[in-house]
Design a protein around this motif. Sequence first.
Motif, PDB file in Angstrom:
ATOM      1  N   ILE A 305      -9.646  -0.918  14.582  1.00 32.98           N
ATOM      2  CA  ILE A 305     -10.829  -0.721  15.049  1.00 32.98           C
ATOM      3  C   ILE A 305     -10.687  -0.508  16.644  1.00 32.98           C
ATOM      4  N   SER A 306      -9.730  -1.356  17.135  1.00 28.57           N
ATOM      5  CA  SER A 306      -9.491  -1.239  18.634  1.00 28.57           C
ATOM      6  C   SER A 306      -8.945  -0.121  19.078  1.00 28.57           C
ATOM      7  N   ARG A 307      -8.380   0.585  18.252  1.00 24.05           N
ATOM      8  CA  ARG A 307      -7.498   1.820  18.643  1.00 24.05           C
ATOM      9  C   ARG A 307      -8.902   3.014  18.616  1.00 24.05           C
ATOM     10  N   ILE A 308      -9.525   2.974  17.695  1.00 16.34           N
ATOM     11  CA  ILE A 308     -10.590   3.898  17.863  1.00 16.34           C
ATOM     12  C   ILE A 308     -11.674   3.854  18.969  1.00 16.34           C
ATOM     13  N   ALA A 310     -11.029   2.356  21.504  1.00 18.49           N
ATOM     14  CA  ALA A 310     -10.214   2.607  22.955  1.00 18.49           C
ATOM     15  C   ALA A 310     -10.287   4.163  23.226  1.00 18.49           C
ATOM     16  N   GLY A 311     -10.592   4.924  22.239  1.00 15.41           N
ATOM     17  CA  GLY A 311     -10.425   6.474  22.461  1.00 15.41           C
ATOM     18  C   GLY A 311      -8.908   6.902  22.228  1.00 15.41           C
ATOM     19  N   LEU A 312      -8.149   6.250  21.623  1.00 20.11           N
ATOM     20  CA  LEU A 312      -6.728   6.661  21.267  1.00 20.11           C
ATOM     21  C   LEU A 312      -6.614   7.311  20.066  1.00 20.11           C
ATOM     22  N   VAL A 313      -7.568   7.508  19.328  1.00 22.76           N
ATOM     23  CA  VAL A 313      -7.300   8.254  18.039  1.00 22.76           C
ATOM     24  C   VAL A 313      -8.016   9.647  18.496  1.00 22.76           C
ATOM     25  N   SER A 314      -7.179  10.774  18.486  1.00 20.00           N
ATOM     26  CA  SER A 314      -7.413  12.056  18.736  1.00 20.00           C
ATOM     27  C   SER A 314      -7.560  12.804  17.454  1.00 20.00           C
ATOM     28  N   VAL A 315      -8.332  13.841  17.610  1.00 19.75           N
ATOM     29  CA  VAL A 315      -8.920  14.722  16.360  1.00 19.75           C
ATOM     30  C   VAL A 315      -7.957  15.890  16.477  1.00 19.75           C
ATOM     31  N   GLU A 316      -6.980  16.390  15.593  1.00 22.27           N
ATOM     32  CA  GLU A 316      -6.356  17.555  15.503  1.00 22.27           C
ATOM     33  C   GLU A 316      -6.657  18.430  14.335  1.00 22.27           C
ATOM     34  N   ARG A 317      -7.459  19.216  14.291  1.00 24.22           N
ATOM     35  CA  ARG A 317      -8.141  19.893  13.180  1.00 24.22           C
ATOM     36  C   ARG A 317      -7.270  21.095  12.866  1.00 24.22           C
ATOM     37  N   THR A 571      -4.482  -6.217  21.313  1.00 26.18           N
ATOM     38  CA  THR A 571      -5.396  -5.221  20.629  1.00 26.18           C
ATOM     39  C   THR A 571      -6.685  -4.871  21.389  1.00 26.18           C
ATOM     40  N   SER A 572      -6.573  -5.328  22.668  1.00 25.67           N
ATOM     41  CA  SER A 572      -7.921  -5.215  23.621  1.00 25.67           C
ATOM     42  C   SER A 572      -7.684  -3.412  23.730  1.00 25.67           C
ATOM     43  N   PRO A 573      -9.209  -2.859  23.484  1.00 24.04           N
ATOM     44  CA  PRO A 573      -9.187  -1.369  23.708  1.00 24.04           C
ATOM     45  C   PRO A 573      -8.757  -0.959  24.957  1.00 24.04           C
ATOM     46  N   GLU A 574      -8.961  -1.729  25.996  1.00 20.22           N
ATOM     47  CA  GLU A 574      -8.506  -1.279  27.420  1.00 20.22           C
ATOM     48  C   GLU A 574      -7.124  -1.316  27.588  1.00 20.22           C
ATOM     49  N   ARG A 575      -6.454  -2.345  27.107  1.00 22.50           N
ATOM     50  CA  ARG A 575      -4.981  -2.660  27.270  1.00 22.50           C
ATOM     51  C   ARG A 575      -4.212  -1.502  26.408  1.00 22.50           C
ATOM     52  N   LEU A 576      -4.668  -1.167  25.213  1.00 24.28           N
ATOM     53  CA  LEU A 576      -4.237  -0.014  24.474  1.00 24.28           C
ATOM     54  C   LEU A 576      -4.314   1.162  25.242  1.00 24.28           C
ATOM     55  N   ARG A 577      -5.432   1.540  25.769  1.00 23.59           N
ATOM     56  CA  ARG A 577      -5.645   2.667  26.752  1.00 23.59           C
ATOM     57  C   ARG A 577      -4.622   2.783  27.667  1.00 23.59           C
ATOM     58  N   LYS A 578      -4.405   1.808  28.877  1.00 24.99           N
ATOM     59  CA  LYS A 578      -3.518   1.799  29.535  1.00 24.99           C
ATOM     60  C   LYS A 578      -1.849   1.843  29.042  1.00 24.99           C
ATOM     61  N   HIS A 584       4.805   5.988  26.785  1.00 25.94           N
ATOM     62  CA  HIS A 584       5.898   5.418  25.877  1.00 25.94           C
ATOM     63  C   HIS A 584       5.056   5.269  24.371  1.00 25.94           C
ATOM     64  N   ALA A 585       6.114   5.421  23.158  1.00 27.75           N
ATOM     65  CA  ALA A 585       5.475   5.254  21.903  1.00 27.75           C
ATOM     66  C   ALA A 585       4.984   3.766  21.687  1.00 27.75           C
ATOM     67  N   LEU A 586       4.165   3.286  20.992  1.00 29.28           N
ATOM     68  CA  LEU A 586       3.613   2.069  20.816  1.00 29.28           C
ATOM     69  C   LEU A 586       3.780   1.548  19.451  1.00 29.28           C
ATOM     70  N   LEU A 587       4.459   0.405  19.116  1.00 31.04           N
ATOM     71  CA  LEU A 587       4.195  -0.217  17.863  1.00 31.04           C
ATOM     72  C   LEU A 587       3.770  -1.494  18.227  1.00 31.04           C
ATOM     73  N   HIS A 588       2.981  -1.920  17.041  1.00 27.14           N
ATOM     74  CA  HIS A 588       2.006  -3.108  17.006  1.00 27.14           C
ATOM     75  C   HIS A 588       2.560  -4.048  16.361  1.00 27.14           C
ATOM     76  N   LYS A 589       2.534  -5.392  16.514  1.00 30.29           N
ATOM     77  CA  LYS A 589       2.857  -6.465  15.842  1.00 30.29           C
ATOM     78  C   LYS A 589       1.932  -6.963  14.728  1.00 30.29           C
ATOM     79  N   PRO A 590       2.372  -7.278  13.497  1.00 31.90           N
ATOM     80  CA  PRO A 590       3.590  -7.415  13.011  1.00 31.90           C
ATOM     81  C   PRO A 590       4.178  -5.709  12.566  1.00 31.90           C
TER      82      PRO A 590
END
Length: 619
Positions: A305-308, A310-317, A571-578, A584-590
């Motif tokens: 939910i936070s990723r979406i 935050a606008g981090l989910v891009s669409v590649e048609r 999971t903060s949208p603003e933090r994920l955006r930054k 760098h690639a991101l991995l989310h706990k766990p």
Amino acid sequence: MIKGTGESDRHQAVEEEFFSGQPDSTIGKAGRREKAALVDLLFRQSRAVLFANLIIPIPVAYVLWEVAAERWLLLWIATIWLLTGVRILLSHRYFADSEKASRAGSWARHFTVLSIFSSLLWGAIGWIGFVPQEPHFIAFVCIVLTGMSGGAIPSLSAYPPAYIGLLLAMQIPFALRCIGQGDSIALTYLAFQACLVGVYLYYCRETYIALMTTVRLRFENLSLIEGLEHERDRATAADQAKTRFLAAAGHDLRQPIHAIGLFTATLAALAKNGDVSGAEARDIAGRLQLSVGALGRLLHGLLDISRIEAGLVSVERQPVSLSQLLAQLCNEFTPRAEARGIRLRVVNSGEWACSDPALLKRILDNFVTNALKYTPAGGVLIGCRRRGQEIAIQVVDTGFGIPADRQVAAFDEFTRLHESEGEAEQGLGLGLAIVRRLATLLEHPVTLASIPGRGSVFSIRVPVIERPVLSAATTKGSLGDLRPAGIMIVDDDPQLVEGLKTLLSLWGHQVYAGTTAADVHRHHKAAGRPRVDLIIADYRLSGGLTGTSAIADLAEYLGYAVPALIVTGDTSPERLRKLTETGHALLHKPVDPDVLYEAIDRTLSEGSPIRPEEALATD
């Protein structure tokens, strides 16, 4: 009121409306609402004019009795009263019309036509009473006409065409008599009449502007109130969602943690009693992995939910083979369906669609997961239906079904369609909320049809395209074996450092780990400063430091750029955006070991981070 330039612009716009008389079809929703309110004022304020039309004809006829035929005056009074009665009936019908707001223009035109006919009768007095030999009669009719015209300003200015029609119909006959007479007195009356007409039009315009401004301010205030109520409702809904989340988390997050604790205690007890056999260790490890996986799915649902947002989910048609997509769903969900005793059937389709394959599959994954979860017996069908230039991908089940009053809420966060005791993968009710957001992102309509007790049909419509011409180069091979690499690890939790170091060492990597960048420097120097291929850093480090600063420190120490993975539980949208902006690639706990394995392989071989949508979890 709005001051300065804004007020000037508003007055200019109102003046343009005053002179344009634009129809309803050319104005927006707000304009139609304002026009309807002004027409309502027109009918309400016209009562004074109607009253005048019933009373004033009597004294006027009395005064003109000497210069006009009696039968014509009586006919004139009767006609005015008849028209006034028709206007009263029109007003009554207007107020009785429940749809009058949508037909405001039509009601205003009917009002204007009757008002003009009535005004023409009053204008006839200017013709009949214009007796050159009797100047006092000319003065009398001039006073009557100017008084009636001026008195109508407050009543009819809400709809300027009605007032302009009244003014011209009343004044033109008298003006024609003045022009026809041509002497100095008649021309003086004409000049006086022209001045009054100009003054009346000016005051009509000012009154209209004042009324329009008042109406607009009223609607603006109503909009502000509605906005405040909407925000209040949103806050209330958010509070209720939080309450639902805490209630769900109170059980669902405890379950896997409780299981992990039990299995860990079991492992410790076995070790205390003697050596643990390989079979026992594998069995307990497998159960621990299941519990950790369940915990990860719950937490990743929140992260999605936070990723979406935050606008981090891009669409590649790109072209999507529905045949391949359906085959993937069949292969993935058939074992789960068989384990539950449910028949899963897939109807193949040779069509191709234009969509983002990762996001589209994630939506269908959620559809099928819900169908299997809430179908205690029977079957689930996955198929497609052509709809013109679109195709509907449908998931049909024979499960519990969803009542009509809950079908909209089913796509809200933390909404469970049904409570089922003992369901190991109950979830937090985020799957369909993620579906709604992804479908909006893709611009693919999602629909739900359901009958309680008989089942549900979830459907998503995607545009159909022609089968593309594919070359061998367009097909990616699978990931190869993970090659050994030099990896630096920074995490301020010593237990996590040790666990990750052990796992990566078992995978064949040379690891240099520590709780600070300085510790990693020391271990790397002690090993003779070998080549480093990757840095893995936790985002939140002790002392107020961050993983990005640690990565920069290690890169400066090494003297060359190294790809990096940042691990975070934020999971903060603003933090994920930054964090995404760092590159760098991101991995989310766990972090699931398989996801970590793939991320390391991909980063080492391609240097490309995992797309956020590829990590979206199915609830």
